[in-house]
Write a protein that holds these residues in place. Sequence first.
Motif, short mmCIF file in Angstrom:
data_model
loop_
_atom_site.label_atom_id
_atom_site.label_comp_id
_atom_site.label_asym_id
_atom_site.label_seq_id
_atom_site.Cartn_x
_atom_site.Cartn_y
_atom_site.Cartn_z
N MET A 63 -1.88 24.75 -22.44
CA MET A 63 -2.98 25.12 -23.31
C MET A 63 -2.83 26.55 -23.83
SD MET A 63 -5.00 22.40 -23.34
CE MET A 63 -3.41 21.56 -23.53
N PHE A 64 -3.38 26.79 -25.02
CA PHE A 64 -3.47 28.13 -25.57
C PHE A 64 -4.82 28.74 -25.19
CE2 PHE A 64 -0.99 26.19 -29.37
CZ PHE A 64 0.18 26.21 -28.64
N PRO A 65 -4.87 30.04 -24.84
CA PRO A 65 -6.16 30.67 -24.54
C PRO A 65 -7.11 30.55 -25.72
CG PRO A 65 -4.33 32.11 -23.94
CD PRO A 65 -3.74 30.98 -24.71
N THR A 66 -8.40 30.47 -25.46
CA THR A 66 -9.36 30.26 -26.54
C THR A 66 -9.37 31.41 -27.54
OG1 THR A 66 -11.11 31.18 -25.14
CG2 THR A 66 -10.90 28.78 -25.21
N ASP A 67 -8.98 32.64 -27.11
CA ASP A 67 -8.99 33.74 -28.07
C ASP A 67 -7.83 33.68 -29.03
OD1 ASP A 67 -6.88 34.64 -26.51
OD2 ASP A 67 -7.93 36.38 -25.69
N SER A 68 -6.93 32.70 -28.87
CA SER A 68 -5.82 32.52 -29.82
C SER A 68 -6.00 31.29 -30.71
CB SER A 68 -4.49 32.40 -29.06
OG SER A 68 -4.43 31.19 -28.32
N TRP A 69 -7.15 30.60 -30.59
CA TRP A 69 -7.39 29.43 -31.43
C TRP A 69 -7.58 29.83 -32.89
CZ3 TRP A 69 -11.23 25.60 -28.64
CH2 TRP A 69 -10.69 25.23 -27.42
N GLY A 70 -7.45 28.87 -33.79
CA GLY A 70 -7.54 29.15 -35.22
C GLY A 70 -8.52 28.25 -35.93
N VAL A 71 -8.58 28.40 -37.25
CA VAL A 71 -9.54 27.63 -38.05
C VAL A 71 -8.86 26.80 -39.15
CG1 VAL A 71 -11.45 29.21 -37.63
CG2 VAL A 71 -9.95 29.62 -39.58
N SER A 72 -7.56 26.98 -39.35
CA SER A 72 -6.86 26.25 -40.42
C SER A 72 -5.57 25.67 -39.88
CB SER A 72 -6.57 27.18 -41.60
OG SER A 72 -7.76 27.73 -42.13
N PHE A 73 -5.40 24.36 -40.02
CA PHE A 73 -4.24 23.66 -39.47
C PHE A 73 -3.68 22.68 -40.49
CE2 PHE A 73 -6.91 24.91 -36.01
CZ PHE A 73 -6.11 25.14 -34.91
N ILE A 74 -2.38 22.51 -40.45
CA ILE A 74 -1.72 21.37 -41.09
C ILE A 74 -1.31 20.43 -39.96
CG2 ILE A 74 0.20 20.55 -42.48
CD1 ILE A 74 -1.77 22.18 -44.09
N ALA A 75 -1.79 19.20 -40.00
CA ALA A 75 -1.48 18.22 -38.96
C ALA A 75 -0.50 17.20 -39.53
CB ALA A 75 -2.74 17.52 -38.48
N PRO A 76 0.81 17.39 -39.32
CA PRO A 76 1.77 16.43 -39.86
C PRO A 76 1.75 15.12 -39.09
CG PRO A 76 2.90 18.20 -38.67
CD PRO A 76 1.44 18.48 -38.58
N ARG A 77 2.02 14.08 -39.80
CA ARG A 77 2.13 12.76 -39.17
C ARG A 77 3.50 12.64 -38.52
NH1 ARG A 77 4.70 8.40 -40.90
NH2 ARG A 77 4.12 6.36 -40.06
N PHE A 78 3.55 12.12 -37.28
CA PHE A 78 4.84 11.78 -36.70
C PHE A 78 5.51 10.73 -37.58
CE2 PHE A 78 2.75 13.29 -32.71
CZ PHE A 78 3.70 14.24 -32.36
N PRO A 79 6.81 10.85 -37.83
CA PRO A 79 7.45 10.00 -38.84
C PRO A 79 7.79 8.59 -38.36
CG PRO A 79 9.05 11.50 -37.92
CD PRO A 79 7.74 11.87 -37.30
N GLY A 80 6.81 7.89 -37.80
CA GLY A 80 7.02 6.49 -37.43
C GLY A 80 7.04 5.60 -38.66
N ALA A 81 7.50 4.40 -38.46
CA ALA A 81 7.68 3.49 -39.59
C ALA A 81 6.36 3.08 -40.22
CB ALA A 81 8.46 2.25 -39.14
N THR A 82 5.34 2.84 -39.42
CA THR A 82 4.10 2.28 -39.97
C THR A 82 2.83 2.89 -39.42
OG1 THR A 82 4.07 0.52 -38.29
CG2 THR A 82 5.22 0.04 -40.36
N ARG A 83 2.84 3.35 -38.20
CA ARG A 83 1.57 3.64 -37.52
C ARG A 83 1.12 5.09 -37.70
NH1 ARG A 83 3.71 -0.04 -32.87
NH2 ARG A 83 2.83 -2.03 -33.54
N ALA A 84 -0.17 5.29 -37.45
CA ALA A 84 -0.81 6.58 -37.65
C ALA A 84 -0.54 7.51 -36.48
CB ALA A 84 -2.31 6.39 -37.83
N THR A 85 -0.75 8.80 -36.74
CA THR A 85 -0.78 9.82 -35.69
C THR A 85 -2.25 10.11 -35.35
OG1 THR A 85 1.31 10.85 -36.34
CG2 THR A 85 -0.28 12.25 -35.17
N TYR A 86 -2.57 10.10 -34.07
CA TYR A 86 -3.93 10.41 -33.64
C TYR A 86 -4.12 11.92 -33.57
CZ TYR A 86 -5.14 5.58 -32.44
OH TYR A 86 -5.42 4.23 -32.50
N ILE A 87 -5.31 12.38 -33.94
CA ILE A 87 -5.62 13.81 -33.96
C ILE A 87 -6.91 14.04 -33.18
CG2 ILE A 87 -6.22 15.81 -35.39
CD1 ILE A 87 -3.34 14.93 -35.76
N ARG A 88 -6.94 15.09 -32.36
CA ARG A 88 -8.16 15.54 -31.72
C ARG A 88 -8.41 17.00 -32.08
NH1 ARG A 88 -9.26 13.20 -25.60
NH2 ARG A 88 -9.71 11.06 -26.25
#
Length: 690
Positions: free
Chosen positions: A257-282
């Motif tokens: 885990m990253f310490p909470t004081d290093s968290w951010g507000v802007s992310f790019i969440a790339p999809r894992f390059p599988g053939a068909t299925r989605a990437t889950y995000i939390r």
Amino acid sequence: MNPRPSPPPVRVALATFVAVVALSAGLVVTSAPTARAADESAIASTEGTDFWISFEKNYISSNGLSLSITGATDTSGTIEWPDGTSEPFTVIANTVTTVSVPVAVGEATVALPADGTSTGLGIHVVALDDVTVYGLNYQEFTSDAFVALPSDALGTRYRALSYNTTIASYPARLIVLASQDATRVEITPQETLGSRTAGSPFTVELDAGEVYTLTAPTSGGDISGTLVTADRPIAVYGTVDCGNVGVGACDTMTQQMFPTDSWGVSFIAPRFPGATRATYIRVLADQDGTEVTVNGSVVAMIDAGEFWEGTVERSGDGNNAALIEASKPVEVGAFMQADSYGTTSETGDPAFLLLSPYEQYLSSYIVGTPGTGFNFNGITVVIPTSATGSFLLNGAGVASSEWAAVAGSAYSTAQFEVSPGTYRVTADAPFGVFVYGANSANSYAYAGGTALSKVASVASMTLRTDSVLTAPVTTEVCIAVSVVDDVGNPVEGVRVNGVTSGVNDGISMTAATISTGSAQLCYVGTNEGEDTVAITAGVATSTTTVTWTPYADMEPVVVLNPEDAVISEGGTAYFETVVSGAPTPTLQWQISTNAGGTWSDIPGAIGKTLTVVGALSDDGNQYRVIATNTGSTAMSGAATLTVLPTPVAPTVSEPANATVGDGDTATFTVTTTGTPAPTVTWQVSTDSGA
């Protein structure tokens, strides 16, 4: 976890490269000026010289543990194993050294309790020079990997993120590792975990190398959101012994885990390059009232410890990503599920990847894949679109066709299928790198590295230069800002980002704040007209308008004068300036040791910031800058340095007893020491000191 038929092969559009072999040419040339990157040596990151590391429990066996160590320079070091033995290692610059972890450590992970303290797990890595360390927990059909945090980047406050328990006998698990003796840890579960009640804090005490672990022992249970604080730096891991994500069998999953004081507000969440299925995000919140948007649409309002879960579905050729933004700092995890990966259609399984926010990207990484065990290995890059032309993979550029713009952002992504080996990736602007692999119902994923500055501590930003600036084209404009926390203290080592929109569109700039909380963003405009510069540092934002006029010679003007500084002996003082002029002026800092009576040049001091390490003999010195171009010379105001002596605790001698007659005078004398000189207050007791 167990082998099973693969889905029908689908060719995934990935660029294929071989380790340490020059890549095909196709360097992108853009019209935008080069991005300006921060000095990353001033920013805490996953590079370091001292690490405390632990591993998670992996299904029913954990005998395939290894550490991969890499760095930009030749170096060496020692690994101290939990049993007290040690092992030396060496690293050749830009390569990866892999060290197998003793079987006894794997056996200790298997014996981890559902709720309790364990020894035999804390691994201490010490290197002579900066390195990055990755951990791999490999078993056939169930593996995962993580990037380790160095000791100087460990925090004292975390929230755990993981995936929920899907098989009660292989639960989600929180792991806390102490880096120092007598560490007091307080844990507040987000939901009831075994006998630990939701919202009720409890404490444990750990010595260096000791581990506390807590599981979510029932199906559907989750450690995510659990708050962990300590009075000394700790390492925290979010794991699942063996968990399911979407379809497919279970795999071990882990991330540090990253310490909470290093968290951010802007992310790019790339999809894992599988053939068909989605990437889950939390997306996990640390503060109440956190609004989460995905691709510009609000998807959730969550409170502290709560998370939103969604997916990044495949679109186009599969090289796609989601833009995730939050109103307050968050942590974001991406979860791979079973799918067909790569040109040979390897079957993957669940893996967990902790994403870095924009604010924590770096401009160079050395990453490596496992040497064996995975027929598919991939690298995904997230980079400012304006910097794609500067991106190098093992020293070679990448064709423009490999990049896909992320809608609504200034970023693009690319996915590369790579052979097992070591890869050096660099660019002229900070970017994100994520490494992953799949083979025969098995997967791993980890971030190639990340900055760990305290960007979540930033509460507000102030412009130190005017909000409206004017300059001739082809000259340099610098914008000075300062950032502070919620009680007004400056925040050091945070990246400040700037991006232009207007006639000189899409120029990215970054700078790291110094101890005064200040930073400068500079760029050169080549087109006449107006730019708006959007400036961000975590949740703090500001804007500056720059009007670019036709080129004409202009005498130097000092826009920002250096300011007085007060430091302790041995401390560092910073004197800053911003100047304008056409052509862009050169700078020369000067010093006066006689209250401005005479001045002399400081050799080599020609930058916008002068750094002075103060000795007592420097107290009262003055500093100024001379700006010169073909037109004339300008002189800044003088700034005075005050150097305070290093404090020394006071001491006092015992006064001697005195015997005098009635009415006579008694004199008591003591000797004191200390810096600053202590004051003395005499007291009297009439009852023998009772």
